[in-house]
Design an enzyme around this catalytic site. Structure first.
Site, PDB file in Angstrom:
ATOM      1  N   LYS A   1       0.856  -1.196   0.000  1.00 32.21           N
ATOM      2  CA  LYS A   1       0.000   0.000   0.000  1.00 32.21           C
ATOM      3  C   LYS A   1       0.889   1.242   0.000  1.00 32.21           C
ATOM      4  CE  LYS A   1      -2.276   2.169   3.393  1.00 32.21           C
ATOM      5  NZ  LYS A   1      -2.530   3.605   3.371  1.00 32.21           N
TER       6      LYS A   1
ATOM      7  N   ASP B   1      -3.206   4.574  -2.392  1.00 37.48           N
ATOM      8  CA  ASP B   1      -4.242   5.171  -1.530  1.00 37.48           C
ATOM      9  C   ASP B   1      -4.209   6.690  -1.665  1.00 37.48           C
ATOM     10  OD1 ASP B   1      -6.193   5.437   0.394  1.00 37.48           O
ATOM     11  OD2 ASP B   1      -4.850   5.073   2.085  1.00 37.48           O
TER      12      ASP B   1
ATOM     13  N   LYS C   1      -7.163   8.659  -2.305  1.00 39.33           N
ATOM     14  CA  LYS C   1      -8.439   9.253  -1.852  1.00 39.33           C
ATOM     15  C   LYS C   1      -8.886  10.425  -2.733  1.00 39.33           C
ATOM     16  CE  LYS C   1      -8.162   7.653   2.908  1.00 39.33           C
ATOM     17  NZ  LYS C   1      -6.819   7.048   2.963  1.00 39.33           N
TER      18      LYS C   1
ATOM     19  N   ASP D   1     -12.897  15.265  -6.436  1.00 44.11           N
ATOM     20  CA  ASP D   1     -12.886  16.538  -7.170  1.00 44.11           C
ATOM     21  C   ASP D   1     -14.081  16.492  -8.118  1.00 44.11           C
ATOM     22  OD1 ASP D   1     -12.092  18.979  -8.472  1.00 44.11           O
ATOM     23  OD2 ASP D   1      -9.988  18.489  -8.094  1.00 44.11           O
TER      24      ASP D   1
ATOM     25  N   THR E   1     -12.199   7.224   9.731  1.00 37.30           N
ATOM     26  CA  THR E   1     -12.319   6.808  11.140  1.00 37.30           C
ATOM     27  C   THR E   1     -11.979   7.960  12.089  1.00 37.30           C
ATOM     28  OG1 THR E   1     -10.152   5.821  10.869  1.00 37.30           O
ATOM     29  CG2 THR E   1     -12.017   4.328  10.863  1.00 37.30           C
TER      30      THR E   1
ATOM     31  N   ARG F   1       2.817  -1.078  10.535  1.00 38.00           N
ATOM     32  CA  ARG F   1       3.878  -1.151  11.549  1.00 38.00           C
ATOM     33  C   ARG F   1       4.080  -2.522  12.183  1.00 38.00           C
ATOM     34  NH1 ARG F   1       1.565   4.233  14.075  1.00 38.00           N
ATOM     35  NH2 ARG F   1      -0.260   3.222  13.133  1.00 38.00           N
TER      36      ARG F   1
HETATM   37  O1  C5P Z   1       0.844   0.852  10.687  1.00 42.05           O
HETATM   38  P1  C5P Z   1      -0.620   0.548  10.572  1.00 42.05           P
HETATM   39  O2  C5P Z   1      -0.935  -0.933  10.482  1.00 42.05           O
HETATM   40  O3  C5P Z   1      -1.446   1.252  11.633  1.00 42.05           O
HETATM   41  O4  C5P Z   1      -1.012   1.174   9.158  1.00 42.05           O
HETATM   42  C1  C5P Z   1      -2.337   1.222   8.738  1.00 42.05           C
HETATM   43  C2  C5P Z   1      -2.425   1.927   7.412  1.00 42.05           C
HETATM   44  O5  C5P Z   1      -3.810   2.043   7.070  1.00 42.05           O
HETATM   45  C3  C5P Z   1      -1.852   3.333   7.413  1.00 42.05           C
HETATM   46  O6  C5P Z   1      -1.309   3.573   6.107  1.00 42.05           O
HETATM   47  C4  C5P Z   1      -3.053   4.203   7.662  1.00 42.05           C
HETATM   48  O7  C5P Z   1      -2.916   5.470   7.100  1.00 42.05           O
HETATM   49  C5  C5P Z   1      -4.163   3.413   6.953  1.00 42.05           C
HETATM   50  N1  C5P Z   1      -5.497   3.668   7.460  1.00 42.05           N
HETATM   51  C6  C5P Z   1      -5.859   3.432   8.775  1.00 42.05           C
HETATM   52  N2  C5P Z   1      -7.141   3.693   9.191  1.00 42.05           N
HETATM   53  C7  C5P Z   1      -8.029   4.162   8.344  1.00 42.05           C
HETATM   54  C8  C5P Z   1      -7.695   4.408   7.009  1.00 42.05           C
HETATM   55  C9  C5P Z   1      -6.402   4.144   6.604  1.00 42.05           C
HETATM   56  O8  C5P Z   1      -5.055   2.984   9.567  1.00 42.05           O
HETATM   57  N3  C5P Z   1      -9.257   4.380   8.763  1.00 42.05           N
END
Ligand code: C5P
Length: 234
Positions: free
Chosen positions: A38, A64, A66, A69, A120, A211
């Site tokens: 991603k 990603d 998003k 427009d 979220t 992460r």
């Molecule tokens: O490191 P982690 O597992 O938290 O990464 C989650 C990924 O999903 C990040 O790129 C974050 O921006 C994305 N994301 C999220 N929650 C959302 C939408 C996108 O954690 N509601």
């Protein structure tokens, strides 16, 4: 990494939320695993389309960005994104009917638009401040889900908390869920989380996990454990 040629999505997209210099060493460690990548705005705006094209030649890429427009601008941008070879990109369902219908017409078996409903980070007060008549985030998410679905989109990004309710509305849709943490892993800044097996059991098609893999002492072992957990579930 395994290049998935079918319309199926990889079970996990690894969120490459990192500096460009860190990407290549990470890909080396994950080589050969059934993972997608991603790429979010942070990495895209550092590196640009050529870098994404190179990644897409190695693994399925979820870009990603998003989009939101006027319909003509989004459709033109979407056509350029499709040329990068990525598997999916995201759009805000709140962009409205004409924008969404225009995008649905551009979909191909190997390239789709996934709709984001309510972020979220947005709570009731935030939606109220935007002048949304029914500011309950769950209700508003379902409203935007139905709109995007009516317009021909069948891919959605949602949290593990929402996925069962949305899948109940439409079982043939694809749902990609972030907010996933293996049991015992650090939560980081995620508050409402589910384990990989739990998220799949609730109806996710694919998971976005950053992460817990990229910051693990052994990213390959962490990714293998997650893939094994999902496989075990299925
Ligand atoms: O490191 P982690 O597992 O938290 O990464 C989650 C990924 O999903 C990040 O790129 C974050 O921006 C994305 N994301 C999220 N929650 C959302 C939408 C996108 O954690 N509601």
């Amino acid at each position: 990494m395994v290049q998935d040629q079918s319309h199926r999505l990889p079970p996990v997209f690894v969120a490459l939320d990192m500096a460009q210099a860190e990407v290549e060493p990470m890909l080396d460690r994950l080589e050969g695993l059934n993972l997608g990548l991603k790429v979010g705005m942070e990495l895209f705006y550092q590196t640009g389309p050529d870098f994404v094209r190179q990644l897409a030649a190695r693994a399925p890429v979820f870009l990603d960005l998003k989009l939101h427009d006027i319909p003509n601008t989004v459709a033109s941008a979407a056509a350029r994104i499709a040329d990068l070879g990525v598997r999916l990109t995201t759009v805000h369902a709140s962009g409205g009917r004409a924008m969404l219908e225009g995008l649905a017409a551009l979909e191909r078996p190997d390239f789709r638009f996934f709709a984001v409903t309510v972020l979220t980070s947005a709570d009731r007060a935030e939606l109220d401040g935007l002048g949304i008549a029914e500011p309950d985030p769950g209700e508003h998410a379902r409203h935007l889900f139905r709109l995007a679905s009516d317009c021909g989109l069948d891919g959605f990004v949602c949290s593990p908390q929402e996925v069962a309710a949305l899948r109940a509305l439409r079982d043939d849709a694809l749902f990609v869920t972030p907010g996933v943490r293996p049991a015992g892993a650090a939560r980081d800044d995620q508050s409402r989380i589910a384990t990989p097996a739990d998220a799949m059991a609730r109806g996710a098609s694919s998971l976005v996990i950053g992460r817990p893999i990229t910051r693990a002492a052994d990213p390959r072992a962490a990714a293998e454990a997650i893939l094994a957990e999902i496989d075990g579930h299925g």
